[in-house]
Design a protein around this motif. Structure first.
Motif, PDB file in Angstrom:
ATOM      1  N   LEU A   1       0.819  -1.207   0.000  1.00 48.98           N
ATOM      2  CA  LEU A   1       0.000   0.000   0.000  1.00 48.98           C
ATOM      3  C   LEU A   1       0.858   1.264   0.000  1.00 48.98           C
ATOM      4  O   LEU A   1       0.534   2.255  -0.656  1.00 48.98           O
ATOM      5  N   ALA A   2       1.958   1.195   0.761  1.00 48.65           N
ATOM      6  CA  ALA A   2       2.876   2.337   0.795  1.00 48.65           C
ATOM      7  C   ALA A   2       3.490   2.585  -0.581  1.00 48.65           C
ATOM      8  O   ALA A   2       3.651   3.723  -1.011  1.00 48.65           O
ATOM      9  N   LEU A   3       3.807   1.488  -1.288  1.00 47.96           N
ATOM     10  CA  LEU A   3       4.367   1.615  -2.637  1.00 47.96           C
ATOM     11  C   LEU A   3       3.338   2.214  -3.592  1.00 47.96           C
ATOM     12  O   LEU A   3       3.663   3.093  -4.409  1.00 47.96           O
ATOM     13  N   ALA A   4       2.093   1.773  -3.482  1.00 49.75           N
ATOM     14  CA  ALA A   4       1.031   2.324  -4.329  1.00 49.75           C
ATOM     15  C   ALA A   4       0.840   3.812  -4.053  1.00 49.75           C
ATOM     16  O   ALA A   4       0.638   4.616  -4.970  1.00 49.75           O
ATOM     17  N   HIS A   5       0.895   4.164  -2.757  1.00 58.72           N
ATOM     18  CA  HIS A   5       0.773   5.572  -2.383  1.00 58.72           C
ATOM     19  C   HIS A   5       1.929   6.395  -2.961  1.00 58.72           C
ATOM     20  O   HIS A   5       1.722   7.492  -3.493  1.00 58.72           O
ATOM     21  N   ALA A   6       3.144   5.861  -2.852  1.00 55.60           N
ATOM     22  CA  ALA A   6       4.321   6.570  -3.364  1.00 55.60           C
ATOM     23  C   ALA A   6       4.229   6.743  -4.883  1.00 55.60           C
ATOM     24  O   ALA A   6       4.601   7.789  -5.433  1.00 55.60           O
ATOM     25  N   ALA A   7       3.703   5.700  -5.571  1.00 52.36           N
ATOM     26  CA  ALA A   7       3.550   5.785  -7.025  1.00 52.36           C
ATOM     27  C   ALA A   7       2.529   6.869  -7.388  1.00 52.36           C
ATOM     28  O   ALA A   7       2.723   7.641  -8.335  1.00 52.36           O
ATOM     29  N   LYS A   8       1.445   6.918  -6.612  1.00 52.46           N
ATOM     30  CA  LYS A   8       0.430   7.938  -6.848  1.00 52.46           C
ATOM     31  C   LYS A   8       0.997   9.332  -6.619  1.00 52.46           C
ATOM     32  O   LYS A   8       0.753  10.261  -7.412  1.00 52.46           O
ATOM     33  N   GLN A   9       1.767   9.488  -5.535  1.00 53.17           N
ATOM     34  CA  GLN A   9       2.389  10.772  -5.235  1.00 53.17           C
ATOM     35  C   GLN A   9       3.343  11.191  -6.352  1.00 53.17           C
ATOM     36  O   GLN A   9       3.385  12.355  -6.753  1.00 53.17           O
ATOM     37  N   ALA A  10       4.108  10.211  -6.851  1.00 51.76           N
ATOM     38  CA  ALA A  10       5.056  10.507  -7.928  1.00 51.76           C
ATOM     39  C   ALA A  10       4.322  10.951  -9.189  1.00 51.76           C
ATOM     40  O   ALA A  10       4.744  11.884  -9.883  1.00 51.76           O
ATOM     41  N   GLU A  11       3.194  10.279  -9.487  1.00 48.99           N
ATOM     42  CA  GLU A  11       2.404  10.654 -10.663  1.00 48.99           C
ATOM     43  C   GLU A  11       1.832  12.057 -10.503  1.00 48.99           C
ATOM     44  O   GLU A  11       1.830  12.852 -11.454  1.00 48.99           O
ATOM     45  N   GLU A  12       1.328  12.362  -9.305  1.00 48.80           N
ATOM     46  CA  GLU A  12       0.751  13.672  -9.061  1.00 48.80           C
ATOM     47  C   GLU A  12       1.820  14.765  -9.154  1.00 48.80           C
ATOM     48  O   GLU A  12       1.572  15.846  -9.694  1.00 48.80           O
ATOM     49  N   THR A  13       3.017  14.462  -8.623  1.00 52.29           N
ATOM     50  CA  THR A  13       4.117  15.425  -8.702  1.00 52.29           C
ATOM     51  C   THR A  13       4.529  15.666 -10.146  1.00 52.29           C
ATOM     52  O   THR A  13       4.733  16.807 -10.571  1.00 52.29           O
ATOM     53  N   ALA A  14       4.626  14.558 -10.915  1.00 52.89           N
ATOM     54  CA  ALA A  14       5.000  14.679 -12.327  1.00 52.89           C
ATOM     55  C   ALA A  14       3.943  15.466 -13.096  1.00 52.89           C
ATOM     56  O   ALA A  14       4.262  16.298 -13.956  1.00 52.89           O
ATOM     57  N   ALA A  15       2.665  15.220 -12.778  1.00 57.85           N
ATOM     58  CA  ALA A  15       1.582  15.934 -13.453  1.00 57.85           C
ATOM     59  C   ALA A  15       1.622  17.421 -13.124  1.00 57.85           C
ATOM     60  O   ALA A  15       1.408  18.270 -14.000  1.00 57.85           O
ATOM     61  N   ALA A  16       1.908  17.738 -11.850  1.00 57.11           N
ATOM     62  CA  ALA A  16       1.984  19.144 -11.449  1.00 57.11           C
ATOM     63  C   ALA A  16       3.155  19.840 -12.136  1.00 57.11           C
ATOM     64  O   ALA A  16       3.036  20.983 -12.593  1.00 57.11           O
ATOM     65  N   GLU A  17       4.309  19.153 -12.219  1.00 57.20           N
ATOM     66  CA  GLU A  17       5.473  19.726 -12.890  1.00 57.20           C
ATOM     67  C   GLU A  17       5.195  19.923 -14.382  1.00 57.20           C
ATOM     68  O   GLU A  17       5.597  20.932 -14.970  1.00 57.20           O
ATOM     69  N   ARG A  18       4.511  18.942 -14.978  1.00 58.14           N
ATOM     70  CA  ARG A  18       4.155  19.054 -16.405  1.00 58.14           C
ATOM     71  C   ARG A  18       3.261  20.253 -16.634  1.00 58.14           C
ATOM     72  O   ARG A  18       3.455  21.031 -17.576  1.00 58.14           O
ATOM     73  N   LEU A  19       2.250  20.418 -15.763  1.00 58.80           N
ATOM     74  CA  LEU A  19       1.330  21.536 -15.914  1.00 58.80           C
ATOM     75  C   LEU A  19       2.059  22.870 -15.734  1.00 58.80           C
ATOM     76  O   LEU A  19       1.788  23.839 -16.465  1.00 58.80           O
ATOM     77  N   GLU A  20       2.994  22.908 -14.807  1.00 66.27           N
ATOM     78  CA  GLU A  20       3.767  24.126 -14.587  1.00 66.27           C
ATOM     79  C   GLU A  20       4.587  24.476 -15.829  1.00 66.27           C
ATOM     80  O   GLU A  20       4.651  25.644 -16.236  1.00 66.27           O
ATOM     81  N   GLN A  21       5.195  23.452 -16.443  1.00 65.81           N
ATOM     82  CA  GLN A  21       5.972  23.681 -17.655  1.00 65.81           C
ATOM     83  C   GLN A  21       5.079  24.151 -18.795  1.00 65.81           C
ATOM     84  O   GLN A  21       5.457  25.027 -19.589  1.00 65.81           O
ATOM     85  N   LEU A  22       3.885  23.583 -18.883  1.00 70.83           N
ATOM     86  CA  LEU A  22       2.953  23.998 -19.938  1.00 70.83           C
ATOM     87  C   LEU A  22       2.475  25.430 -19.720  1.00 70.83           C
ATOM     88  O   LEU A  22       2.282  26.180 -20.689  1.00 70.83           O
ATOM     89  N   GLU A  23       2.275  25.811 -18.468  1.00 73.67           N
ATOM     90  CA  GLU A  23       1.878  27.189 -18.173  1.00 73.67           C
ATOM     91  C   GLU A  23       2.986  28.167 -18.571  1.00 73.67           C
ATOM     92  O   GLU A  23       2.718  29.251 -19.100  1.00 73.67           O
TER      93      GLU A  23
END
Length: 213
Positions: free
Chosen positions: A53-75
């Protein structure tokens, strides 16, 4: 275990917990069921589930971080596009200035063409012979018809006053503008294309125009 954990650390903990369960199972098989209690095996198994479960949570966090960074770059990209794309008002202002300059040039060239036609007719009526050589008997005036790639012209004391095609001058100016802008003239074609025979107007407009004016 902290509330948040990196994906790499979560994977390492899961690997370690899985290995611990495997070791306990192997111990039971080798030494018998009394070597490991059910509680010990259950706790190790629960640790594995927790690590999953901790690994799944970490994967989700990593995806959310990557998505936020992507959106920032697009902005940032959007802001750069809007900053460099200019706008319709700027383009309209440039167009108006081009229009005013072109209108002045067209008026001058059309006036010259009319002047040449009227002056040539007047010289013919006055008996001024065709030719470009100044003759004081004719007040240094002369006229020539179009030929050899040159248009009609009148001559005053050795000065040749010929018709100038306004579209050619405008096209040459636009071609020179591409050089100033640092782009190739291909960006203006096929709307603007100055042939090689008029390359001199592009390379040395002052000399070319003085030869006609």
């Amino acid at each position: 275990m902290p509330k948040t954990i990196s994906l790499q650390d979560a994977q390492a903990k899961l690997t370690s917990a899985t290995a611990a369960v495997d070791q306990l199972k192997a111990k039971i098989l080798d030494e018998g069921p009394g070597s490991v209690t059910a509680e010990e095996l259950g706790a190790a198994a629960l640790t594995v589930e927790h690590c999953k479960l901790a690994l799944a949570h970490a994967a989700k966090q990593a995806e959310e971080t990557a998505a936020a960074e992507r959106l920032e770059q697009l902005e940032l990209l959007k802001a750069q596009i809007l900053d460099q794309a200019s706008n319709a008002e700027q383009a309209l202002d440039c167009m108006k200035r081009l229009e005013e300059a072109a209108a002045e040039l067209i008026t001058q060239c059309a006036g010259r063409q009319q002047l040449i036609a009227q002056a040539t007719a007047a010289m013919r009526r006055a008996g001024v012979p065709q030719g470009s050589t100044p003759d004081q008997a004719h007040a240094g005036l002369g006229w020539t018809d179009a030929g050899l790639g040159m248009g009609d012209a009148v001559h005053v004391d050795g000065r040749r006053i010929a018709g100038v095609n306004a579209s050619l001058v405008i096209a040459a100016a636009l071609t020179r503008a591409t050089r100033q802008a640092g782009i190739t003239v291909g960006h203006l074609r096929p709307a603007v294309d100055v042939t090689g025979t008029h390359q001199g107007l592009i390379d040395d407009p002052a000399r070319w125009l003085h030869s006609s004016f």
